[in-house]
Design a protein around this motif. Structure first.
Motif, mmCIF file in Angstrom:
data_model
loop_
_atom_site.group_PDB
_atom_site.id
_atom_site.type_symbol
_atom_site.label_atom_id
_atom_site.label_comp_id
_atom_site.label_asym_id
_atom_site.label_seq_id
_atom_site.Cartn_x
_atom_site.Cartn_y
_atom_site.Cartn_z
ATOM 1 N N MET A 100 0.741 -1.092 0.066
ATOM 2 C CA MET A 100 0.011 0.016 -0.009
ATOM 3 C C MET A 100 0.771 1.312 0.041
ATOM 4 N N HIS A 101 2.010 1.289 0.626
ATOM 5 C CA HIS A 101 2.760 2.591 0.884
ATOM 6 C C HIS A 101 4.181 2.445 -0.207
ATOM 7 N N LEU A 102 3.893 2.791 -1.369
ATOM 8 C CA LEU A 102 5.145 2.517 -2.315
ATOM 9 C C LEU A 102 5.186 3.836 -2.907
ATOM 10 N N ALA A 156 -1.426 9.214 -0.313
ATOM 11 C CA ALA A 156 -1.133 9.246 1.033
ATOM 12 C C ALA A 156 -0.150 10.493 1.558
ATOM 13 N N HIS A 157 0.215 11.235 0.713
ATOM 14 C CA HIS A 157 1.481 12.424 1.080
ATOM 15 C C HIS A 157 0.989 13.600 0.132
ATOM 16 N N GLY A 158 1.789 14.617 0.740
ATOM 17 C CA GLY A 158 1.845 15.923 -0.025
ATOM 18 C C GLY A 158 0.548 16.872 0.004
ATOM 19 N N TRP A 161 -5.339 9.550 5.428
ATOM 20 C CA TRP A 161 -4.900 8.343 5.208
ATOM 21 C C TRP A 161 -4.076 7.347 5.941
ATOM 22 N N HIS A 162 -3.105 7.929 6.719
ATOM 23 C CA HIS A 162 -2.018 7.313 7.410
ATOM 24 C C HIS A 162 -2.950 6.744 8.798
ATOM 25 N N ARG A 163 -3.774 7.582 9.210
ATOM 26 C CA ARG A 163 -4.887 7.175 10.315
ATOM 27 C C ARG A 163 -5.512 5.847 10.082
ATOM 28 N N LEU A 176 9.305 -0.061 12.539
ATOM 29 C CA LEU A 176 9.501 1.182 13.211
ATOM 30 C C LEU A 176 8.674 2.306 12.593
ATOM 31 N N PHE A 177 8.412 2.348 11.313
ATOM 32 C CA PHE A 177 7.500 2.956 10.561
ATOM 33 C C PHE A 177 6.194 3.316 11.036
ATOM 34 N N PHE A 178 5.609 2.074 11.683
ATOM 35 C CA PHE A 178 4.344 2.330 12.113
ATOM 36 C C PHE A 178 4.353 2.897 13.792
ATOM 37 N N LEU A 204 6.350 5.170 14.348
ATOM 38 C CA LEU A 204 6.635 6.590 13.946
ATOM 39 C C LEU A 204 5.323 7.274 13.618
ATOM 40 N N HIS A 205 4.823 6.552 12.800
ATOM 41 C CA HIS A 205 3.473 7.197 12.216
ATOM 42 C C HIS A 205 2.402 7.289 13.272
ATOM 43 N N ALA A 206 2.355 6.355 14.283
ATOM 44 C CA ALA A 206 1.467 6.455 15.412
ATOM 45 C C ALA A 206 1.644 7.556 16.140
HETATM 46 CU CU LIG Z 1 3.737 7.773 4.394
#
Ligand SMILES: [Cu+2]
Length: 419
Positions: free
Chosen positions: A162-164, A171-173, A180-182, A312-314, A316-318
């Motif tokens: 999903m995150h590519l 998801a960004h910008g 989206w990240h929520r 760790l991404f998840f 960080l995003h939490a």
């Molecule tokens: Cu992202």
């Protein structure tokens, strides 16, 4: 047999809690939910007086007769002998989340020597600061995540897909970055909870040192070439994504320090001062602290296309999501009907407007959406009906259902529910 209408049937109180899972277990957050109590096999004529309270050594609960954050530790109810249910509200007590499954019990106690007439175990399931997790909480989270990865062939592959770079525009910008990240985190958390329902996604508070996090027992320690090393038997020891074994991540900050990112106070100030704070300004946090946290490492997590290879991404995003939730609470920006809770997309980008459906959960694979939609619809939760299988951006705004309706079913240890 005197005074006993049905042989073996004793008077008791049934506690009817909402959102039970298939095993009958109840999960609470800070959001009050509507419950009921009723008498079964009553004796005597008058109403049965009971006192509700929570007992246990882990989480704690609060009660009220209306939907409010001003609940109390006990609540007295008069239950009619007709057996008609009496409504009450119950919520996790802010600051006192559970540490283990079912470690809190709601009791209905009769007056005098009658004692406990009914009880029900509950779990106050809350996203916590990863630095503060008990070893048992940490290990349950890691085990569930390792199971989801399944050595590279598990369900986690969908989240990876999903995150590519090719899906980044969703998801960004733009304004949809936070919603989206929520949704992404919520979908993942629900998959983790399907493995182990005691788990909630922890967050990495990146503006503070988190020495407990960057260990071989938790998120790994890099060797001389940046490949993470884990303790023996660690579920991430066999972590595999995109056909590649292992995780590359090297911090540019010492283990006992924090990376160079905006502090929490600075982040909460990005939207402007109360009472005029706007989401359109707050969203600047995508660059700093969010982007700055990503680029405080070399390795997978530094780049959009590979970041989600690293667990760790998840965390960080939490924390990114927690900062949004905290900003929403501080400035009362939880209502999607309020202009300052969101902002018009820059350039009218699809997926970044309140009424837009969200990819990939909408299944749309025609331009300008990406040509794939991995993972299917958003995972359901037995605890709550929200946000539905194909949520719109709007459904991500009021996560704790401050404005009513169903909450998304997650909450942070330092962001209360407040009406
Ligand atoms: Cu992202």
């Amino acid at each position: 047999m005197y005074g006993s209408p049905i042989s073996g049937a004793r008077m008791n109180v049934e506690l009817i809690l909402p959102g039970l899972d298939a095993q009958g277990r109840c999960f609470l957050t800070w959001t009050p939910v509507e419950a009921r109590a009723r008498v079964l096999n009553p004796t005597g004529a008058g109403p049965v007086k009971v006192t509700l309270r929570g007992v246990g050594t882990g989480g704690a609960v609060r009660f009220a007769t209306i939907r409010t954050h001003l609940g109390t530790a006990t609540l007295q109810l008069d239950l009619p002998v007709s057996g008609a249910p009496v409504r009450f509200f119950v919520a996790g007590e802010f600051g006192r989340p559970s540490r283990a499954l079912g470690d809190t019990t709601i009791e209905a106690r009769g007056t005098g020597s009658i004692g406990v007439l009914g009880s029900k175990p509950v779990t106050v399931r809350i996203r916590k600061d990863a630095q503060t997790l008990t070893p048992a909480e940490r290990d349950r989270f890691l085990a569930a995540f390792g199971t989801l990865n399944g050595g590279g062939s598990g369900r986690f592959r969908d989240f990876r897909d999903m995150h590519l770079d090719t899906t980044s525009d969703e998801a960004h910008g733009n304004m949809g970055f936070l919603p989206w990240h929520r949704a992404y985190l919520l979908d993942l958390e629900r998959e983790l909870q399907a493995v182990d329902p005691s788990v909630a996604l922890p967050y990495w508070r990146f503006d503070r040192p988190a020495p407990n996090l960057f260990t071989q027992q938790f998120m790994g320690v890099p060797n001389s070439v940046g490949r993470l090393q884990f303790s023996a038997g660690h579920p991430f020891g066999t972590w595999r994504t995109d056909g590649q074994l292992g995780i590359v991540r090297r911090p540019s900050f010492p283990r006992n320090a924090a990376p160079s990112v905006l502090s929490e106070a600075q982040t909460l100030g990005l939207g402007g001062a109360a009472p005029n704070a706007t989401y359109g300004s707050f969203i600047g946090m995508e660059i700093d602290p969010h982007g700055s946290a990503h680029t405080s490492f070399t390795g997978f997590i530094r780049w959009i296309g590979t970041a989600a290879r690293d667990p760790l991404f998840f965390l960080l995003h939490a924390n990114v999501d927690r900062l949004w939730a905290k900003w929403q609470w501080v400035h009362k920006r939880t209502s999607p009907a309020l202009a300052r809770s969101f902002a018009p997309a820059i350039g009218n980008r699809i997926g970044h407007r309140l009424a837009d459906t969200m990819w990939p959960w909408n299944g749309v694979t025609t331009a300008p959406r990406p040509s794939t939609a991995p993972g299917g619809t958003l995972a359901a939760s037995p605890s709550t009906a929200a946000p539905g299988s194909q949520p719109r951006v709007r459904a991500m705004i009021d996560s704790q259902a401050v404005g009513g309706g169903a909450p998304l079913g997650f909450a942070y240890d330092d962001v209360p529910f407040e009406v």
